[in-house]
Design a protein around this motif. Sequence first.
Motif, PDB file in Angstrom:
ATOM      1  N   ARG A 140       4.236   4.032   4.911  1.00 38.99           N
ATOM      2  CA  ARG A 140       3.599   3.938   3.589  1.00 38.99           C
ATOM      3  C   ARG A 140       3.161   5.295   3.060  1.00 38.99           C
ATOM      4  N   VAL A 141       3.219   6.331   3.908  1.00 40.87           N
ATOM      5  CA  VAL A 141       2.733   7.657   3.532  1.00 40.87           C
ATOM      6  C   VAL A 141       3.808   8.424   2.769  1.00 40.87           C
ATOM      7  N   ARG A 142       3.393   9.040   1.668  1.00 36.10           N
ATOM      8  CA  ARG A 142       4.248   9.945   0.891  1.00 36.10           C
ATOM      9  C   ARG A 142       3.518  11.286   0.815  1.00 36.10           C
ATOM     10  N   ARG A 143       4.202  12.362   1.153  1.00 26.93           N
ATOM     11  CA  ARG A 143       3.582  13.687   1.190  1.00 26.93           C
ATOM     12  C   ARG A 143       4.196  14.612   0.138  1.00 26.93           C
ATOM     13  N   CYS A 144       3.346  15.397  -0.491  1.00 30.62           N
ATOM     14  CA  CYS A 144       3.788  16.448  -1.401  1.00 30.62           C
ATOM     15  C   CYS A 144       3.247  17.759  -0.851  1.00 30.62           C
ATOM     16  N   ALA A 145       4.110  18.529  -0.214  1.00 33.09           N
ATOM     17  CA  ALA A 145       3.679  19.681   0.582  1.00 33.09           C
ATOM     18  C   ALA A 145       2.910  20.717  -0.226  1.00 33.09           C
ATOM     19  N   SER A 174       1.601  19.218  -9.594  1.00 30.23           N
ATOM     20  CA  SER A 174       2.575  18.232  -9.097  1.00 30.23           C
ATOM     21  C   SER A 174       2.463  16.907  -9.849  1.00 30.23           C
ATOM     22  N   GLN A 175       2.188  16.977 -11.150  1.00 34.42           N
ATOM     23  CA  GLN A 175       1.995  15.767 -11.939  1.00 34.42           C
ATOM     24  C   GLN A 175       3.257  14.912 -12.015  1.00 34.42           C
ATOM     25  N   ASP A 176       4.417  15.541 -12.086  1.00 35.70           N
ATOM     26  CA  ASP A 176       5.661  14.764 -12.141  1.00 35.70           C
ATOM     27  C   ASP A 176       5.856  13.969 -10.857  1.00 35.70           C
ATOM     28  N   TRP A 177       5.565  14.610  -9.712  1.00 36.60           N
ATOM     29  CA  TRP A 177       5.680  13.921  -8.421  1.00 36.60           C
ATOM     30  C   TRP A 177       4.705  12.748  -8.366  1.00 36.60           C
ATOM     31  N   LEU A 178       3.457  12.986  -8.789  1.00 36.95           N
ATOM     32  CA  LEU A 178       2.447  11.931  -8.759  1.00 36.95           C
ATOM     33  C   LEU A 178       2.840  10.776  -9.667  1.00 36.95           C
ATOM     34  N   GLU A 179       3.284  11.082 -10.863  1.00 38.91           N
ATOM     35  CA  GLU A 179       3.688  10.033 -11.798  1.00 38.91           C
ATOM     36  C   GLU A 179       4.831   9.196 -11.223  1.00 38.91           C
ATOM     37  N   VAL A 221       0.851  -1.192   0.000  1.00 37.56           N
ATOM     38  CA  VAL A 221       0.000   0.000   0.000  1.00 37.56           C
ATOM     39  C   VAL A 221       0.885   1.239   0.000  1.00 37.56           C
ATOM     40  N   THR A 222       0.528   2.206  -0.837  1.00 35.07           N
ATOM     41  CA  THR A 222       1.146   3.530  -0.821  1.00 35.07           C
ATOM     42  C   THR A 222       0.048   4.552  -0.563  1.00 35.07           C
TER      43      THR A 222
END
Length: 258
Positions: free
Chosen positions: A231-236, A245-250, A207-208
């Motif tokens: 499992r948590v990833r944050r994009c501030a 933030s599409q590059d981060w999501l991809e 799980v992410t």
Amino acid sequence: MSRRHIAFDCEGAQLIGTLDEGGETTALLIVTGGNEIRAGAWNGQAQFAARIASAGFPVFRFDRRGVGDSDGVNTGFTESAADIAAAIAALRTAAPHSTRVVGMGNCDGATALVLAKGAGCDALVLSNPWTIEGDDSDEPAAAPPAAVRAHYLRRLRDPRAILRLLRGGVKIGQLFSSLKSALRPAPPPSSLAQIFAADLKAFGGPVTILLAGRDRTAQVFEASWDKSDPRVRRCAEATHSYVESQDWLEARVLEALR
């Protein structure tokens, strides 16, 4: 990249999905949030699917019953387990070389995957899960006290915000009301949040959890979630749909697929 539309059955209703083809054996299933159609707002999910497919991974999107091009009655995200399971079966038929399926959902799409116990997915990517009581995820969520405090700490570090305050550009009554809410204790987890936690614990695959720092749905979720969950990833700086933030999501989704 090749894209084709697929009709499939779900408990007597005809659903419509779209497959962006790829040669990899791991496929991505996108579950939409709210009553959003499979293309997403401003065609955003279709564009994202194309980006993932260009990396070689098949991507399947679909309209659940009563939404978009699909027949049937829309019973909401809490009753969409059969729709998700039918979509996975259609994906496996349309891309028979896919031996692994990663389910991805944003907002109540993420929660729908968890309430369905993964619905047959091998792994999950859960973005800004909806854990607010009630099922109207189109309504804005109230910011939890921790998020309000973080907001004002950021403002205090911004010289322009301080100058605006000194010049009278801030309504004092509204400011004090916000500060008062920031001092409130965190509310207990909603019953939906508790069900979400229990159902996610029962899921056996990887799980992410993706959280957008400027999204209130994510803030409400995080207020009652284990802050140390690896499992948590944050994009501030991201907002609800990661428009900026599409590059981060991809990158995060490709990590889960690989």
